[in-house]
Scaffold this active site. Structure first.
Site: not given
Ligand SMILES: O=C[C@H](O)COP(=O)(O)O
Length: 252
Positions: A9-11, A95, A97, A173, A212, A233-234
């Site tokens: 998920n690149w957000k 999600h 967020e 995150g 994470s 994510g990150g």
């Molecule tokens: O969609 C992915 C998640 O919100 C995890 O994000 P993260 O891996 O940056 O903690």
């Protein structure tokens, strides 16, 4: 046996140049076939171009959200049909967020889930508790409520064409991942809730962990029996890191 699934998920990250570099790195590092389902979910504005870059590869395209409505005056939104039209296979719904920042409640998430499936997209339904809820001992209750909101309105069997993701909000995150045992406990609970309605679907359902996940901790999390991969994510923004996470899922 369930196939592992790793979704990035690149957000709200990336640019045309960065995306091209990331996809090039991913495709160079992936052989033609791997025993893992892999997807990337770029921001909507890049979906079409990333889809072209992925063409004929094993990496599928996903979106990060969809509108619950199918067409009309909904400024800023993209419908599930549009996402399908530009080549998406998956769409993330619920999600944290979206739930927190954009106040998407359980009922709206359920409508998005239905809208996605109605267009043949595979929803990746996210559930998870906040730190406060965990500290109050409400984790299972929260996850059950979020899941029930969807299961109560979806057709029987809807989870045959869906993926679940357990994402504890406090781990997203923050660099603070759930321990493998904490993740396993919630994943087992999710599978049991689904099994109470349909044991066969529960046995086949991919349940991802998100929060994470990095190359350094992926293997131990994916080793848990009810963890079928990750929503990343990150760490999905760097090709070498993402590839290592895919390899950790493969080794499981
Ligand atoms: O969609 C992915 C998640 O919100 C995890 O994000 P993260 O891996 O940056 O903690």
């Amino acid at each position: 046996m369930r196939r592992p699934f790793i979704a990035g998920n690149w957000k709200m990250h990336g640019s045309r140049a960065q995306n091209a570099e990331l996809i090039e790195g991913l495709l160079l590092g992936l052989p033609g076939q791997v025993p893992v389902d892999i997807a990337v979910c770029p921001p909507n504005v890049y979906l079409w171009e990333v889809g072209r870059l992925l063409k004929d590869s094993i990496v599928k395209l996903g979106a990060q959200s969809c509108c619950a409505e199918s067409i009309g005056a909904f400024t800023g939104e993209a419908s599930a049909a549009m996402l399908k039209d530009v080549g998406c296979t998956y769409v993330i719904v619920g999600h944290s967020e979206r739930r927190t920042i954009y106040r998407e409640d359980d009922a709206l998430v359920a409508r998005k889930f239905l809208a996605a499936q109605a267009q043949g997209l595979i929803p990746i339904l996210c559930v998870g508790e906040t730190l406060e809820e965990r500290e109050k001992g409400q984790t299972m209750q929260v996850v059950s409520r979020q899941l029930k909101a969807v299961l109560d309105v979806a057709a029987p069997g809807a989870l045959q064409q869906a993926v679940l993701a357990y994402e504890p909000v406090w781990a997203i995150g923050t660099g603070k991942n759930a321990t493998p045992e904490q993740a396993q406990a919630v994943h087992a609970h999710i599978r049991a809730e689904v099994a109470a309605r349909d044991a066969n679907i529960a046995a086949r359902l991919q349940v991802l962990y998100g929060g994470s996940v990095k190359a350094g901790n992926a293997k131990e999390i994916f080793a848990m029996p009810d963890v079928d991969g990750g929503l990343i994510g990150g760490a999905s923004l760097k090709a070498d890191e993402f590839l290592k996470i895919c390899a950790a899922a493969q080794a499981h």
